[in-house]
Design an enzyme around this catalytic site. Structure first.
Site: not given
Ligand code: FRU
Length: 491
Positions: A74-75, A165, A248-249, A341
Protein backbone atom coordinates in the site's frame (compact mmCIF):
# COMPACT_ATOMS: atom_id res chain seq x y z
CA UNK A 1 -16.28 35.57 -6.85
CA UNK A 2 -19.91 34.61 -7.33
CA UNK A 3 -20.07 31.20 -5.67
CA UNK A 4 -22.60 28.43 -6.13
CA UNK A 5 -26.28 29.22 -5.48
CA UNK A 6 -27.43 27.78 -2.15
CA UNK A 7 -23.90 27.49 -0.78
CA UNK A 8 -21.70 29.82 1.26
CA UNK A 9 -18.65 31.43 -0.31
CA UNK A 10 -15.25 29.91 0.51
CA UNK A 11 -13.08 31.69 3.07
CA UNK A 12 -10.67 34.36 1.90
CA UNK A 13 -7.06 33.08 1.91
CA UNK A 14 -4.35 35.46 0.74
CA UNK A 15 -1.56 32.88 0.12
CA UNK A 16 0.68 35.32 2.01
CA UNK A 17 3.88 33.74 3.36
CA UNK A 18 4.86 33.97 7.02
CA UNK A 19 8.08 33.16 8.80
CA UNK A 20 8.19 29.35 9.07
CA UNK A 21 8.43 29.69 12.87
CA UNK A 22 5.53 32.16 13.11
CA UNK A 23 2.52 31.37 15.23
CA UNK A 24 0.15 31.30 12.27
CA UNK A 25 -1.83 28.22 11.29
CA UNK A 26 -3.96 28.50 8.18
CA UNK A 27 -7.36 26.87 8.21
CA UNK A 28 -9.11 24.52 5.84
CA UNK A 29 -12.52 25.80 6.88
CA UNK A 30 -16.03 24.43 6.65
CA UNK A 31 -16.81 27.22 4.17
CA UNK A 32 -13.93 25.91 2.04
CA UNK A 33 -14.80 22.22 2.28
CA UNK A 34 -18.47 22.93 1.47
CA UNK A 35 -17.33 23.96 -2.02
CA UNK A 36 -16.85 20.22 -2.69
CA UNK A 37 -20.54 19.54 -2.13
CA UNK A 38 -21.36 22.72 -4.03
CA UNK A 39 -19.62 21.28 -7.11
CA UNK A 40 -21.10 17.79 -6.77
CA UNK A 41 -24.00 17.03 -9.10
CA UNK A 42 -27.30 16.18 -7.40
CA UNK A 43 -28.78 14.78 -10.61
CA UNK A 44 -26.54 11.80 -11.43
CA UNK A 45 -27.97 8.29 -11.31
CA UNK A 46 -27.36 6.53 -7.99
CA UNK A 47 -23.86 5.08 -7.78
CA UNK A 48 -22.35 7.18 -10.58
CA UNK A 49 -19.66 9.83 -10.10
CA UNK A 50 -21.17 13.09 -8.86
CA UNK A 51 -17.86 14.96 -8.81
CA UNK A 52 -16.42 17.06 -11.67
CA UNK A 53 -14.54 14.83 -14.14
CA UNK A 54 -11.45 17.04 -14.06
CA UNK A 55 -11.07 16.34 -10.33
CA UNK A 56 -11.77 12.61 -10.58
CA UNK A 57 -9.28 9.79 -11.03
CA UNK A 58 -10.30 7.73 -14.09
CA UNK A 59 -11.78 4.27 -13.47
CA UNK A 60 -9.30 1.54 -12.62
CA UNK A 61 -10.27 -1.69 -14.45
CA UNK A 62 -11.44 -4.53 -12.19
CA UNK A 63 -8.94 -6.91 -13.84
CA UNK A 64 -5.94 -4.95 -12.55
CA UNK A 65 -2.70 -6.98 -12.18
CA UNK A 66 -1.10 -7.62 -8.80
CA UNK A 67 2.25 -5.91 -8.36
CA UNK A 68 3.43 -9.06 -6.61
CA UNK A 69 1.10 -11.93 -5.62
CA UNK A 70 3.23 -12.76 -2.57
CA UNK A 71 3.01 -9.39 -0.84
CA UNK A 72 0.32 -6.80 -0.18
CA UNK A 73 1.58 -3.33 -0.81
CA UNK A 74 0.00 0.00 0.00
CA UNK A 75 1.59 3.42 0.87
CA UNK A 76 4.54 3.82 -1.49
CA UNK A 77 7.30 6.41 -1.84
CA UNK A 78 10.44 7.04 -3.85
CA UNK A 79 14.15 7.72 -3.27
CA UNK A 80 14.30 11.52 -3.12
CA UNK A 81 16.80 14.27 -2.49
CA UNK A 82 16.20 17.45 -0.49
CA UNK A 83 14.11 18.91 -3.33
CA UNK A 84 11.95 15.79 -3.81
CA UNK A 85 13.61 14.90 -7.09
CA UNK A 86 13.45 11.15 -7.60
CA UNK A 87 16.73 9.35 -8.11
CA UNK A 88 17.65 6.08 -9.70
CA UNK A 89 20.67 4.34 -8.23
CA UNK A 90 23.29 2.72 -10.45
CA UNK A 91 20.71 2.28 -13.18
CA UNK A 92 17.89 0.98 -10.95
CA UNK A 93 14.67 2.67 -9.89
CA UNK A 94 13.79 1.96 -6.26
CA UNK A 95 10.54 2.36 -4.33
CA UNK A 96 9.59 1.80 -0.70
CA UNK A 97 6.18 0.47 0.33
CA UNK A 98 4.27 -0.60 3.37
CA UNK A 99 3.92 -4.35 2.98
CA UNK A 100 2.19 -7.26 4.67
CA UNK A 101 2.05 -11.01 4.10
CA UNK A 102 -1.16 -12.12 2.34
CA UNK A 103 -0.58 -15.68 3.56
CA UNK A 104 -0.19 -15.01 7.28
CA UNK A 105 -3.81 -15.60 8.26
CA UNK A 106 -5.05 -12.01 8.68
CA UNK A 107 -7.19 -10.00 6.29
CA UNK A 108 -6.20 -7.07 4.08
CA UNK A 109 -8.05 -4.76 6.49
CA UNK A 110 -6.00 -6.03 9.44
CA UNK A 111 -2.72 -5.36 7.66
CA UNK A 112 -1.89 -2.09 9.42
CA UNK A 113 -0.63 -3.59 12.68
CA UNK A 114 1.61 -5.95 10.67
CA UNK A 115 3.05 -3.33 8.32
CA UNK A 116 6.73 -3.56 7.44
CA UNK A 117 8.54 -1.25 5.04
CA UNK A 118 9.62 -3.23 1.99
CA UNK A 119 11.49 -2.20 -1.15
CA UNK A 120 11.20 -2.94 -4.86
CA UNK A 121 13.46 -2.16 -7.79
CA UNK A 122 13.45 -2.25 -11.57
CA UNK A 123 15.77 -1.08 -14.34
CA UNK A 124 15.63 2.65 -14.94
CA UNK A 125 15.01 4.26 -18.28
CA UNK A 126 12.68 1.71 -19.88
CA UNK A 127 9.46 3.11 -21.37
CA UNK A 128 6.28 1.88 -19.69
CA UNK A 129 5.18 0.27 -22.95
CA UNK A 130 8.20 -2.06 -22.80
CA UNK A 131 7.68 -3.16 -19.21
CA UNK A 132 5.49 -5.97 -17.87
CA UNK A 133 1.89 -4.81 -17.41
CA UNK A 134 2.24 -4.76 -13.60
CA UNK A 135 5.19 -2.37 -13.80
CA UNK A 136 7.87 -5.04 -13.46
CA UNK A 137 8.92 -4.29 -9.89
CA UNK A 138 11.18 -6.88 -8.26
CA UNK A 139 10.52 -7.37 -4.55
CA UNK A 140 13.68 -6.91 -2.46
CA UNK A 141 12.16 -7.88 0.91
CA UNK A 142 11.94 -5.94 4.15
CA UNK A 143 14.09 -2.82 4.29
CA UNK A 144 15.18 -3.06 7.94
CA UNK A 145 16.77 -6.07 9.65
CA UNK A 146 14.23 -7.96 11.77
CA UNK A 147 13.70 -6.51 15.21
CA UNK A 148 15.50 -3.22 14.63
CA UNK A 149 12.43 -0.96 14.49
CA UNK A 150 11.27 -2.53 17.79
CA UNK A 151 14.32 -1.07 19.55
CA UNK A 152 12.45 2.19 20.04
CA UNK A 153 9.92 0.37 22.26
CA UNK A 154 12.39 -1.70 24.30
CA UNK A 155 11.15 -2.12 27.86
CA UNK A 156 7.56 -1.12 27.06
CA UNK A 157 4.46 -3.33 26.85
CA UNK A 158 2.96 -3.92 23.43
CA UNK A 159 1.08 -6.59 21.52
CA UNK A 160 2.03 -5.59 17.94
CA UNK A 161 4.69 -3.36 16.47
CA UNK A 162 4.60 -1.91 12.96
CA UNK A 163 6.39 0.41 10.53
CA UNK A 164 4.16 3.07 8.97
CA UNK A 165 4.73 5.63 6.28
CA UNK A 166 7.45 8.08 5.75
CA UNK A 167 10.03 9.04 3.18
CA UNK A 168 13.53 8.07 2.07
CA UNK A 169 16.21 10.70 1.41
CA UNK A 170 19.45 10.22 -0.40
CA UNK A 171 21.76 12.05 2.01
CA UNK A 172 24.21 12.98 -0.73
CA UNK A 173 23.56 12.35 -4.40
CA UNK A 174 27.24 11.39 -4.80
CA UNK A 175 27.10 8.79 -2.05
CA UNK A 176 25.01 5.79 -1.08
CA UNK A 177 23.77 6.71 2.40
CA UNK A 178 20.01 6.97 2.74
CA UNK A 179 18.04 8.38 5.63
CA UNK A 180 14.65 6.81 6.21
CA UNK A 181 12.11 8.86 8.15
CA UNK A 182 9.15 6.71 9.13
CA UNK A 183 6.51 6.17 11.79
CA UNK A 184 7.37 3.54 14.36
CA UNK A 185 4.23 2.12 15.98
CA UNK A 186 3.56 -0.01 19.02
CA UNK A 187 0.03 -1.25 19.73
CA UNK A 188 -1.28 -2.66 22.96
CA UNK A 189 -4.60 -4.21 22.06
CA UNK A 190 -7.20 -6.73 23.16
CA UNK A 191 -8.01 -9.65 20.84
CA UNK A 192 -11.06 -7.67 19.62
CA UNK A 193 -8.64 -4.90 18.47
CA UNK A 194 -9.75 -2.39 21.14
CA UNK A 195 -6.91 -0.57 22.85
CA UNK A 196 -5.64 -1.63 26.26
CA UNK A 197 -3.52 1.51 26.11
CA UNK A 198 -3.33 3.99 23.19
CA UNK A 199 -1.01 3.16 20.28
CA UNK A 200 2.40 4.82 20.55
CA UNK A 201 3.56 6.56 17.36
CA UNK A 202 7.14 7.81 17.14
CA UNK A 203 8.58 9.60 14.11
CA UNK A 204 11.90 7.84 13.73
CA UNK A 205 15.07 8.07 11.63
CA UNK A 206 17.39 5.26 10.57
CA UNK A 207 20.40 5.40 8.27
CA UNK A 208 21.47 2.74 5.79
CA UNK A 209 23.33 2.27 2.54
CA UNK A 210 21.98 1.39 -0.86
CA UNK A 211 23.96 -1.00 -3.07
CA UNK A 212 23.44 -2.26 -6.60
CA UNK A 213 25.17 -4.50 -9.09
CA UNK A 214 24.12 -5.76 -12.51
CA UNK A 215 21.68 -8.21 -10.94
CA UNK A 216 20.02 -6.55 -8.03
CA UNK A 217 19.64 -3.82 -5.41
CA UNK A 218 20.17 -4.33 -1.69
CA UNK A 219 20.60 -2.33 1.50
CA UNK A 220 22.86 -2.53 4.54
CA UNK A 221 22.71 -0.65 7.82
CA UNK A 222 19.45 0.42 9.48
CA UNK A 223 20.75 -1.12 12.69
CA UNK A 224 20.11 1.99 14.77
CA UNK A 225 16.69 3.60 14.95
CA UNK A 226 16.60 7.09 16.48
CA UNK A 227 13.30 8.40 17.87
CA UNK A 228 12.85 11.98 16.63
CA UNK A 229 9.41 13.22 17.62
CA UNK A 230 6.52 12.21 19.86
CA UNK A 231 3.44 14.43 20.00
CA UNK A 232 3.71 17.22 22.56
CA UNK A 233 0.04 17.69 23.48
CA UNK A 234 0.46 21.43 22.87
CA UNK A 235 0.45 21.66 19.08
CA UNK A 236 -0.01 17.97 18.32
CA UNK A 237 -2.50 15.68 20.02
CA UNK A 238 -1.22 12.76 22.11
CA UNK A 239 -2.58 9.26 22.64
CA UNK A 240 -3.50 10.29 26.17
CA UNK A 241 -5.67 13.09 24.77
CA UNK A 242 -7.29 10.87 22.14
CA UNK A 243 -6.64 7.16 21.67
CA UNK A 244 -7.61 7.63 17.98
CA UNK A 245 -5.03 10.36 17.38
CA UNK A 246 -2.88 10.53 14.24
CA UNK A 247 0.81 11.33 14.39
CA UNK A 248 2.73 9.99 11.44
CA UNK A 249 4.00 10.15 7.85
CA UNK A 250 7.13 12.38 7.99
CA UNK A 251 8.30 14.04 4.76
CA UNK A 252 11.46 16.18 4.83
CA UNK A 253 12.82 18.79 2.45
CA UNK A 254 15.17 21.76 2.30
CA UNK A 255 13.30 25.01 1.77
CA UNK A 256 14.75 27.00 -1.16
CA UNK A 257 13.54 30.18 0.57
CA UNK A 258 15.69 29.19 3.58
CA UNK A 259 18.78 27.54 2.05
CA UNK A 260 20.32 24.94 4.32
CA UNK A 261 17.27 24.71 6.58
CA UNK A 262 15.43 21.40 6.62
CA UNK A 263 11.78 21.05 7.51
CA UNK A 264 9.48 18.11 8.06
CA UNK A 265 5.76 17.98 7.41
CA UNK A 266 3.68 15.22 8.98
CA UNK A 267 0.12 14.17 9.80
CA UNK A 268 -1.20 15.30 13.19
CA UNK A 269 -4.33 16.26 15.05
CA UNK A 270 -5.06 19.50 16.88
CA UNK A 271 -3.96 19.08 20.50
CA UNK A 272 -6.48 18.84 23.32
CA UNK A 273 -8.76 16.22 24.81
CA UNK A 274 -10.97 14.35 22.36
CA UNK A 275 -14.55 15.56 22.42
CA UNK A 276 -13.85 19.09 23.60
CA UNK A 277 -16.38 21.24 21.72
CA UNK A 278 -14.04 24.10 20.94
CA UNK A 279 -14.06 24.79 17.22
CA UNK A 280 -14.27 28.52 16.53
CA UNK A 281 -15.88 30.92 14.09
CA UNK A 282 -12.50 31.01 12.35
CA UNK A 283 -12.65 27.23 11.80
CA UNK A 284 -16.03 27.73 10.13
CA UNK A 285 -14.58 30.53 8.01
CA UNK A 286 -17.78 32.17 6.76
CA UNK A 287 -17.67 35.68 5.40
CA UNK A 288 -19.60 38.32 7.32
CA UNK A 289 -23.33 38.11 6.66
CA UNK A 290 -23.08 35.10 4.34
CA UNK A 291 -26.74 34.00 4.14
CA UNK A 292 -25.66 30.36 3.88
CA UNK A 293 -23.39 30.39 6.92
CA UNK A 294 -23.95 27.89 9.72
CA UNK A 295 -23.89 29.17 13.28
CA UNK A 296 -21.14 27.99 15.57
CA UNK A 297 -23.76 26.47 17.85
CA UNK A 298 -25.25 24.42 14.99
CA UNK A 299 -21.83 23.06 14.13
CA UNK A 300 -20.99 22.21 17.74
CA UNK A 301 -24.39 20.56 18.22
CA UNK A 302 -23.63 18.30 15.23
CA UNK A 303 -20.56 16.81 16.97
CA UNK A 304 -18.24 18.00 14.20
CA UNK A 305 -15.57 18.80 16.83
CA UNK A 306 -14.56 15.12 16.95
CA UNK A 307 -12.72 15.74 13.67
CA UNK A 308 -9.65 17.94 14.03
CA UNK A 309 -6.81 17.06 11.67
CA UNK A 310 -3.73 19.13 11.17
CA UNK A 311 -0.60 19.18 9.04
CA UNK A 312 2.41 19.57 11.28
CA UNK A 313 5.76 21.26 10.79
CA UNK A 314 9.11 20.64 12.46
CA UNK A 315 12.54 22.13 11.80
CA UNK A 316 15.83 20.22 11.89
CA UNK A 317 18.27 21.35 14.55
CA UNK A 318 21.33 19.61 13.13
CA UNK A 319 22.81 18.70 9.77
CA UNK A 320 22.35 14.97 10.22
CA UNK A 321 18.59 15.52 10.64
CA UNK A 322 18.58 13.56 13.90
CA UNK A 323 17.27 16.43 16.08
CA UNK A 324 14.00 18.21 15.37
CA UNK A 325 11.86 20.85 16.99
CA UNK A 326 8.10 21.25 16.61
CA UNK A 327 6.72 24.42 15.07
CA UNK A 328 3.02 25.34 15.04
CA UNK A 329 0.89 23.36 12.58
CA UNK A 330 0.75 24.62 8.98
CA UNK A 331 -2.92 23.86 8.39
CA UNK A 332 -5.75 22.80 10.68
CA UNK A 333 -9.04 21.18 9.67
CA UNK A 334 -10.98 21.62 12.92
CA UNK A 335 -14.63 20.59 12.55
CA UNK A 336 -13.78 19.68 8.92
CA UNK A 337 -11.87 16.38 8.74
CA UNK A 338 -9.98 14.10 11.13
CA UNK A 339 -7.17 12.96 8.85
CA UNK A 340 -4.79 14.87 6.58
CA UNK A 341 -2.37 12.06 5.76
CA UNK A 342 1.01 11.71 4.05
CA UNK A 343 1.46 15.47 3.57
CA UNK A 344 4.13 16.50 1.10
CA UNK A 345 5.57 19.80 -0.10
CA UNK A 346 5.63 20.38 -3.85
CA UNK A 347 7.15 23.53 -5.30
CA UNK A 348 6.17 24.70 -8.78
CA UNK A 349 6.56 28.09 -10.47
CA UNK A 350 7.49 29.66 -7.13
CA UNK A 351 4.32 28.40 -5.42
CA UNK A 352 4.36 26.06 -2.44
CA UNK A 353 1.78 23.30 -2.58
CA UNK A 354 0.89 21.08 0.34
CA UNK A 355 -0.70 17.90 -0.95
CA UNK A 356 -2.32 15.47 1.47
CA UNK A 357 -4.66 12.49 1.28
CA UNK A 358 -7.95 12.15 3.10
CA UNK A 359 -11.03 9.98 3.38
CA UNK A 360 -14.74 10.52 2.91
CA UNK A 361 -15.38 8.70 6.20
CA UNK A 362 -13.16 11.04 8.23
CA UNK A 363 -15.14 14.19 7.32
CA UNK A 364 -16.96 15.94 10.15
CA UNK A 365 -20.77 16.05 10.27
CA UNK A 366 -22.18 18.33 7.57
CA UNK A 367 -19.15 18.40 5.25
CA UNK A 368 -18.27 15.81 2.62
CA UNK A 369 -15.84 14.87 -0.10
CA UNK A 370 -14.35 11.82 -1.82
CA UNK A 371 -11.33 9.74 -0.85
CA UNK A 372 -8.28 11.11 -2.58
CA UNK A 373 -5.83 13.99 -2.85
CA UNK A 374 -6.36 17.46 -1.41
CA UNK A 375 -4.13 20.46 -2.11
CA UNK A 376 -3.35 23.89 -0.67
CA UNK A 377 -1.26 26.65 -2.25
CA UNK A 378 0.72 29.52 -0.76
CA UNK A 379 3.80 31.64 -1.25
CA UNK A 380 6.01 29.81 1.27
CA UNK A 381 6.15 26.82 3.57
CA UNK A 382 4.02 28.70 6.11
CA UNK A 383 1.30 30.62 4.33
CA UNK A 384 -2.31 31.56 4.48
CA UNK A 385 -2.84 28.53 2.26
CA UNK A 386 -5.62 28.66 -0.27
CA UNK A 387 -7.43 25.36 -0.81
CA UNK A 388 -7.15 24.46 -4.51
CA UNK A 389 -10.00 24.26 -7.03
CA UNK A 390 -12.86 26.66 -6.25
CA UNK A 391 -11.35 27.10 -2.79
CA UNK A 392 -12.49 23.58 -1.91
CA UNK A 393 -9.20 21.72 -1.44
CA UNK A 394 -10.15 18.78 -3.67
CA UNK A 395 -7.54 17.82 -6.28
CA UNK A 396 -8.09 14.18 -7.28
CA UNK A 397 -10.93 12.10 -5.84
CA UNK A 398 -12.02 8.55 -6.49
CA UNK A 399 -15.21 8.26 -8.58
CA UNK A 400 -17.83 8.83 -5.88
CA UNK A 401 -21.52 9.56 -5.55
CA UNK A 402 -21.66 12.14 -2.78
CA UNK A 403 -25.47 11.83 -2.74
CA UNK A 404 -25.19 8.24 -1.52
CA UNK A 405 -23.82 6.96 1.80
CA UNK A 406 -20.14 6.10 1.69
CA UNK A 407 -20.01 2.52 2.97
CA UNK A 408 -16.45 1.37 3.53
CA UNK A 409 -13.81 -0.47 1.54
CA UNK A 410 -14.43 -3.60 3.66
CA UNK A 411 -18.24 -3.25 3.79
CA UNK A 412 -19.32 -1.50 0.59
CA UNK A 413 -22.65 0.20 0.18
CA UNK A 414 -24.09 -1.60 -2.90
CA UNK A 415 -25.59 1.72 -4.05
CA UNK A 416 -22.27 3.57 -3.88
CA UNK A 417 -19.94 3.87 -6.87
CA UNK A 418 -17.94 0.59 -6.90
CA UNK A 419 -14.77 2.65 -7.32
CA UNK A 420 -15.26 5.03 -4.40
CA UNK A 421 -12.41 3.20 -2.66
CA UNK A 422 -10.50 2.21 -5.81
CA UNK A 423 -7.26 3.89 -4.72
CA UNK A 424 -5.64 5.68 -1.83
CA UNK A 425 -2.39 7.04 -0.48
CA UNK A 426 -1.57 9.10 -3.53
CA UNK A 427 1.83 10.75 -3.79
CA UNK A 428 2.48 13.52 -6.33
CA UNK A 429 5.76 13.09 -8.16
CA UNK A 430 7.78 15.47 -10.35
CA UNK A 431 5.83 16.51 -13.44
CA UNK A 432 2.51 16.00 -11.68
CA UNK A 433 2.58 12.21 -11.97
CA UNK A 434 0.52 10.61 -9.21
CA UNK A 435 1.13 7.14 -7.83
CA UNK A 436 -1.17 5.35 -5.36
CA UNK A 437 -2.27 1.87 -4.37
CA UNK A 438 -5.40 -0.06 -5.31
CA UNK A 439 -7.76 -0.76 -2.41
CA UNK A 440 -11.11 -2.01 -3.83
CA UNK A 441 -12.45 -2.08 -7.39
CA UNK A 442 -15.92 -3.60 -7.84
CA UNK A 443 -15.39 -5.52 -4.62
CA UNK A 444 -12.01 -6.92 -5.66
CA UNK A 445 -9.36 -6.02 -3.08
CA UNK A 446 -5.98 -4.76 -4.24
CA UNK A 447 -2.82 -4.29 -2.26
CA UNK A 448 -1.17 -3.45 -5.57
CA UNK A 449 0.14 -0.32 -7.29
CA UNK A 450 -2.45 1.73 -9.16
CA UNK A 451 -2.08 2.98 -12.70
CA UNK A 452 -0.16 6.25 -12.52
CA UNK A 453 -2.18 9.33 -13.48
CA UNK A 454 -1.12 12.89 -14.12
CA UNK A 455 -2.46 16.17 -12.79
CA UNK A 456 -1.77 19.49 -14.45
CA UNK A 457 -1.24 22.15 -11.82
CA UNK A 458 -1.48 25.88 -12.48
CA UNK A 459 -1.72 28.39 -9.66
CA UNK A 460 -4.65 27.39 -7.47
CA UNK A 461 -6.25 24.99 -9.97
CA UNK A 462 -5.56 21.48 -11.21
CA UNK A 463 -7.08 19.09 -13.73
CA UNK A 464 -6.48 15.41 -14.34
CA UNK A 465 -4.74 14.95 -17.70
CA UNK A 466 -7.06 12.72 -19.72
CA UNK A 467 -4.53 12.63 -22.57
CA UNK A 468 -1.97 10.92 -20.35
CA UNK A 469 -1.76 7.14 -20.91
CA UNK A 470 -5.01 5.48 -21.89
CA UNK A 471 -7.83 7.94 -21.24
CA UNK A 472 -5.89 9.34 -18.32
CA UNK A 473 -4.63 6.04 -16.89
CA UNK A 474 -0.92 5.43 -17.26
CA UNK A 475 0.85 2.16 -16.65
CA UNK A 476 0.43 0.25 -13.38
CA UNK A 477 3.11 1.20 -10.89
CA UNK A 478 4.79 3.59 -13.29
CA UNK A 479 7.00 5.39 -10.79
CA UNK A 480 9.94 6.71 -12.80
CA UNK A 481 13.04 8.45 -11.52
CA UNK A 482 13.47 11.95 -12.94
CA UNK A 483 17.17 12.05 -12.01
CA UNK A 484 19.99 9.54 -12.29
CA UNK A 485 22.46 9.42 -9.43
CA UNK A 486 25.94 10.39 -10.54
CA UNK A 487 27.65 7.58 -8.68
CA UNK A 488 27.35 5.06 -11.48
CA UNK A 489 30.74 3.45 -10.90
CA UNK A 490 29.24 -0.03 -11.09
CA UNK A 491 28.24 0.50 -14.71
C1 FRU B 1 -2.36 6.09 4.72
C2 FRU B 1 -2.02 5.63 6.11
C3 FRU B 1 -0.83 6.38 6.64
C4 FRU B 1 -0.20 5.39 7.57
C5 FRU B 1 -0.49 4.07 6.92
C6 FRU B 1 -0.75 2.93 7.84
O1 FRU B 1 -2.76 5.06 3.88
O2 FRU B 1 -3.12 5.76 6.96
O3 FRU B 1 -1.20 7.57 7.26
O4 FRU B 1 1.17 5.65 7.69
O5 FRU B 1 -1.62 4.26 6.10
O6 FRU B 1 -1.03 1.74 7.16
Amino acid sequence: LSGVPGFPLPSIHTQQAYDPAADFTSRWTRADALQIKAHSSTSVAVGQNSMPAQLTMPNIPADFPQTNPDVWIWDTWTLIDKHADQFSYNGWEVIFSLTADPNAGYTFDDRHVHARIGFFYRRAGIPASQRPVNGGWIYGGHLFPDGTSAQVFAGTTYTEQAEWSGSTRLVNVRGNTVSVFYTDLAFNRNPDASNITPPVAVITQTLGQIHADFRHVWFTGFGTHTPLLRPDGVYYQTGQQNEFYSFRDPFTFEDPQHPGVNYMVFEGNTAGDRGTPNCTEADLGYRPNDPHAETLQEVLDSGAYYQKANIGLAVAENGSLSKWKFLPPLISANCVNDQTERPQVYIKDGKYYIFTISHRTTYAAGVDGPDGVYGFVGNGIRSDFQPMNYGSGLVLGNPTDLNTAAGTDFDPNPDQNPRAFQSYSHYIMPGGLVESFIDTVEGRRGGALSPTVRVKIAKSASVVDLRYGNGGLGAYGDIPANRADINIAGF
